[in-house]
Scaffold this motif. Structure first.
Motif, PDB file in Angstrom:
ATOM      1  N   ILE A  32      32.812   2.090  33.817  1.00 21.92           N
ATOM      2  CA  ILE A  32      33.414   3.423  33.968  1.00 21.92           C
ATOM      3  C   ILE A  32      33.588   4.067  32.598  1.00 21.92           C
ATOM      4  O   ILE A  32      33.309   5.261  32.422  1.00 21.92           O
ATOM      5  N   LYS A  33      34.013   3.265  31.621  1.00 23.20           N
ATOM      6  CA  LYS A  33      34.169   3.800  30.262  1.00 23.20           C
ATOM      7  C   LYS A  33      32.814   4.246  29.699  1.00 23.20           C
ATOM      8  O   LYS A  33      32.727   5.253  28.987  1.00 23.20           O
ATOM      9  N   THR A  34      31.752   3.519  30.022  1.00 20.50           N
ATOM     10  CA  THR A  34      30.410   3.919  29.591  1.00 20.50           C
ATOM     11  C   THR A  34      30.037   5.271  30.188  1.00 20.50           C
ATOM     12  O   THR A  34      29.479   6.140  29.499  1.00 20.50           O
ATOM     13  N   LEU A  35      30.352   5.466  31.460  1.00 24.36           N
ATOM     14  CA  LEU A  35      30.077   6.757  32.114  1.00 24.36           C
ATOM     15  C   LEU A  35      30.827   7.889  31.423  1.00 24.36           C
ATOM     16  O   LEU A  35      30.302   8.998  31.271  1.00 24.36           O
ATOM     17  N   ILE A  36      32.055   7.608  30.996  1.00 28.10           N
ATOM     18  CA  ILE A  36      32.862   8.622  30.310  1.00 28.10           C
ATOM     19  C   ILE A  36      32.294   8.895  28.920  1.00 28.10           C
ATOM     20  O   ILE A  36      32.113  10.051  28.522  1.00 28.10           O
ATOM     21  N   ILE A  84      30.470  11.495  33.509  1.00 33.59           N
ATOM     22  CA  ILE A  84      31.641  11.958  34.248  1.00 33.59           C
ATOM     23  C   ILE A  84      32.647  12.498  33.237  1.00 33.59           C
ATOM     24  O   ILE A  84      32.491  12.307  32.037  1.00 33.59           O
ATOM     25  N   LYS A  85      33.681  13.182  33.732  1.00 33.81           N
ATOM     26  CA  LYS A  85      34.583  13.917  32.844  1.00 33.81           C
ATOM     27  C   LYS A  85      35.913  13.221  32.590  1.00 33.81           C
ATOM     28  O   LYS A  85      36.877  13.867  32.216  1.00 33.81           O
ATOM     29  N   GLY A  86      35.966  11.920  32.808  1.00 33.69           N
ATOM     30  CA  GLY A  86      37.201  11.207  32.534  1.00 33.69           C
ATOM     31  C   GLY A  86      37.545  10.246  33.657  1.00 33.69           C
ATOM     32  O   GLY A  86      36.849  10.148  34.674  1.00 33.69           O
ATOM     33  N   ASP A  88      37.815  11.699  37.241  1.00 34.37           N
ATOM     34  CA  ASP A  88      36.686  12.423  37.821  1.00 34.37           C
ATOM     35  C   ASP A  88      36.577  12.047  39.300  1.00 34.37           C
ATOM     36  O   ASP A  88      36.573  10.860  39.648  1.00 34.37           O
ATOM     37  N   PRO A  89      36.506  13.030  40.211  1.00 34.03           N
ATOM     38  CA  PRO A  89      36.477  12.730  41.648  1.00 34.03           C
ATOM     39  C   PRO A  89      35.240  11.967  42.117  1.00 34.03           C
ATOM     40  O   PRO A  89      35.188  11.536  43.272  1.00 34.03           O
ATOM     41  N   ARG A  90      34.264  11.777  41.244  1.00 35.06           N
ATOM     42  CA  ARG A  90      33.056  11.043  41.651  1.00 35.06           C
ATOM     43  C   ARG A  90      33.197   9.538  41.493  1.00 35.06           C
ATOM     44  O   ARG A  90      32.315   8.789  41.932  1.00 35.06           O
ATOM     45  N   ILE A  91      34.264   9.080  40.871  1.00 34.81           N
ATOM     46  CA  ILE A  91      34.480   7.641  40.733  1.00 34.81           C
ATOM     47  C   ILE A  91      35.679   7.224  41.570  1.00 34.81           C
ATOM     48  O   ILE A  91      36.516   8.048  41.939  1.00 34.81           O
ATOM     49  N   PRO A 144      49.484  -7.912  38.248  1.00 38.11           N
ATOM     50  CA  PRO A 144      49.406  -8.056  36.788  1.00 38.11           C
ATOM     51  C   PRO A 144      48.232  -7.313  36.142  1.00 38.11           C
ATOM     52  O   PRO A 144      47.280  -7.938  35.662  1.00 38.11           O
ATOM     53  N   PRO A 145      48.234  -6.007  36.080  1.00 37.18           N
ATOM     54  CA  PRO A 145      47.095  -5.294  35.489  1.00 37.18           C
ATOM     55  C   PRO A 145      47.058  -5.406  33.964  1.00 37.18           C
ATOM     56  O   PRO A 145      48.094  -5.514  33.313  1.00 37.18           O
ATOM     57  N   GLU A 146      45.860  -5.370  33.423  1.00 42.80           N
ATOM     58  CA  GLU A 146      45.700  -5.235  31.979  1.00 42.80           C
ATOM     59  C   GLU A 146      45.695  -3.739  31.657  1.00 42.80           C
ATOM     60  O   GLU A 146      44.940  -2.985  32.279  1.00 42.80           O
ATOM     61  N   PRO A 147      46.498  -3.267  30.727  1.00 42.00           N
ATOM     62  CA  PRO A 147      46.594  -1.824  30.444  1.00 42.00           C
ATOM     63  C   PRO A 147      45.453  -1.329  29.559  1.00 42.00           C
ATOM     64  O   PRO A 147      45.671  -0.794  28.486  1.00 42.00           O
ATOM     65  N   ASN A 148      44.213  -1.539  30.047  1.00 42.53           N
ATOM     66  CA  ASN A 148      43.040  -1.125  29.279  1.00 42.53           C
ATOM     67  C   ASN A 148      42.156  -0.153  30.049  1.00 42.53           C
ATOM     68  O   ASN A 148      40.973  -0.001  29.762  1.00 42.53           O
ATOM     69  N   GLY A 149      42.734   0.490  31.047  1.00 40.54           N
ATOM     70  CA  GLY A 149      42.001   1.467  31.847  1.00 40.54           C
ATOM     71  C   GLY A 149      42.851   1.898  33.028  1.00 40.54           C
ATOM     72  O   GLY A 149      43.993   1.440  33.188  1.00 40.54           O
TER      73      GLY A 149
END
Length: 561
Positions: A274-278, A283-285, A288-291, A33-38
């Motif tokens: 993660i959103k803060t990093l973006i 990071i670039k989205g 991003d391969p770093r996350i 049951p994911p929340e569709p917010n990320g």
């Protein structure tokens, strides 16, 4: 991967086995049951594997249900990305995609039922006041001044909320439970709030939205879920989960069981972080391969099998632990060691002139694509009088410990001849631009007489070189557990991405390009002596390829084990 859960012999499968012993006709039914917010991350992969593999093992069903109760944070792009990730992992959900929002009319009726039973009331305290009235772990809460409204008054006010007669934040529906409960979540939790935002499924039909805890348990009941599996942070929520089911007129009672969430070294898995990093362009989205989002890992070169294998290795327990990142790397490295095509690439090139060879000299060598897997075939490389080697494979100053190319010493070129460095050429800034070498043409496939075998380095002929960018990814954080740090941005690794401009073999790229067009599959490479890489399909262009390093060659986790 089938039967992986049985291999774990974990406490959840033991519970299910006991349930089947009590009821042999039990129809096992779970959900993701994911929340569709990320975007989904590696922690979600653990839950996906657990729920879907259990459904496979017990011949049951697993729903994909979006718990879409907050239109402010949700987006259709997240819904599409989540479905793609689950399919990419190789799982198929039962029937169609479900949404909590499709149950909004039923949930509204259950909310009114609680009001009619005197178990819910419309509160007009502000968010801050509700938080203050709720108390702390050490101090009990106190009742809202609106708690003793009559049933009729609450029904009318709730209807006004639904009709949009209150502005956002001016009213909410709360359960009437116990403001002195030892479980803070049971101190009259909010069940509905007002949000004037268009919903991606219901559009503008509703302006009141159920809270996650209210919608989740009732959605489980409506769908006939038997085992509702969630992570340990929802352990206290079980009291509310069961209270709502027990006090509404539901006909099916699912059971909630908790397991430890995945905590991974050098990573943050919080969507908010993660959103803060973006947002701060660190990071670039989301890919991003770093996350450690699934889209980021996929872009980096991780495969569904490696992620499933990782989830199998870490198991399912009730104990929160910090998992070594090297274990995840071990899983992809072990797979790519068997399947990745071996080829040569030069990331930081320096030219070598073989002065005793004519400029027209050309030789072609057939080399294997994998030393232990003939089925992967072979490819042709070109040898000429001018080649590229890695800049780090040459040292100007003499050093007894240095085992690669240096003035007066010999080195073998991979698949080719032994060469000897005799002099260097520099530019006006004292940078080495050329190394002049002698090529011993008697050493192809032969050991040097009366000498030890020299070390081997990789190379590419200048005539066989195709330009490429290489992105070398390192850990995004300098500490093992940034998730626990309030000021986690202070621990960003400034060298999390190093970009090199070099060359790959032109001939093998043509061959791989043809195979990709025919088989339509992603192909992985081991650039000899460097690491495992995959093509970045997003940033690559016809005249400038981009490769992401998936993982280096050294397996630290396997060594420790």
């Amino acid at each position: 991967m089938n039967n992986q859960v049985k291999k774990y012999n974990n406490f959840i499968s033991q519970i299910i086995d006991e349930d089947f012993m009590e009821n042999k006709n039990l129809s096992f039914y779970t959900r993701f049951p994911p929340e569709p917010n990320g975007y989904l991350h590696i922690g979600h992969a653990k839950s996906i594997c657990l729920n879907f593999e259990l459904a496979n093992l017990y011949k049951g069903k697993c729903n994909l249900r979006f718990d879409d109760t907050n239109p402010i944070k949700e987006n259709i792009k997240y819904i599409d990305a989540i479905q793609y990730d689950i399919n990419w992992l190789g799982y198929k959900w039962h029937n169609h995609v479900y949404y909590s929002s499709q149950y909004f009319p039923v949930l509204y009726k259950y909310a009114k039922e609680l009001i009619k039973k005197g178990l819910a009331y419309v509160d007009e305290l502000t968010k801050e006041q509700i938080r203050e009235y709720r108390g702390t772990l050490n101090t009990p809460g106190k009742n809202s001044p609106y708690r003793n409204r009559t049933i009729q008054e609450n029904l009318e006010l709730f209807q006004q909320m639904k009709n949009g007669n209150f502005s956002e934040g001016k009213a909410c529906l709360r359960a009437k439970i116990n403001m002195r409960s030892s479980f803070i979540i049971m101190r009259d939790p909010v069940l509905y709030r007002i949000i004037f935002s268009e919903h991606h499924q219901t559009k503008k039909k509703w302006c009141i939205y159920p809270m996650y805890d209210f919608a989740h348990c009732l959605s489980d009941s409506i769908e006939g879920i038997t085992h509702s599996l969630c992570t340990l942070e929802f352990q206290d929520n079980k009291c509310l989960y069961n209270w709502i089911l027990q006090n509404t007129n539901v006909t099916h009672f699912p059971k909630q069981y908790e397991f430890s969430r995945l905590n991974l070294e050098f990573s943050v898995l919080s969507k908010r972080k993660i959103k803060t990093l973006i947002d701060k362009n660190i990071i670039k989205g989301w890919n991003d391969p770093r996350i450690s989002t699934l889209s980021g890992l996929r872009r980096k070169g991780y495969t569904p099998y490696s992620i499933k294998k990782f989830c199998e290795k870490i198991g399912v327990t009730k104990q929160n632990t910090l998992i070594e990142f090297s274990m995840l790397e071990h899983c992809i490295r072990k797979e790519l060691n068997k399947t990745a095509i071996r080829t040569m690439a030069v990331l930081d090139p320096i030219k070598i002139f073989l002065y005793n060879l004519d400029e027209k000299h050309e030789e072609k060598f057939i080399v294997p694509n994998h030393p232990n897997n003939p089925e992967l075939g072979s490819h042709e490389i070109l040898f000429t009088n001018v080649i590229y080697i890695e800049r780090t494979d040459f040292k100007e100053k003499y050093d007894n410990k240095y085992k690669r190319l240096k003035i007066g010493e010999e080195i073998r070129l991979r698949y080719a001849y032994i060469i000897k460095a005799e002099k260097i050429e520099k530019d006006e800034y004292d940078n080495i631009i050329n190394i002049i070498c002698y090529c011993n043409m008697q050493t192809l496939g032969k050991k040097p007489k009366n000498k030890k075998n020299p070390s081997v380095i990789h190379w590419i002929s200048i005539k066989n070189a195709f330009p490429a960018e290489f992105r070398l990814y390192n850990q995004l954080f300098n500490i093992k557990n940034p998730e626990q740090e309030k000021n986690f941005l202070s621990y960003i690794n400034p060298n999390s991405l190093i970009i090199k401009k070099g060359f790959i073999e032109k001939i093998i790229w043509k061959q791989i390009q043809e195979e990709m067009n025919i088989n339509n599959k992603k192909i992985f490479f081991q650039f000899e002596r460097i690491g495992y890489f995959s093509l970045d399909y997003i940033d690559s262009k016809k005249d400038q390829l981009v490769f992401n390093r998936t993982v280096n060659l050294r397996d630290s986790w396997a060594c420790k084990k």
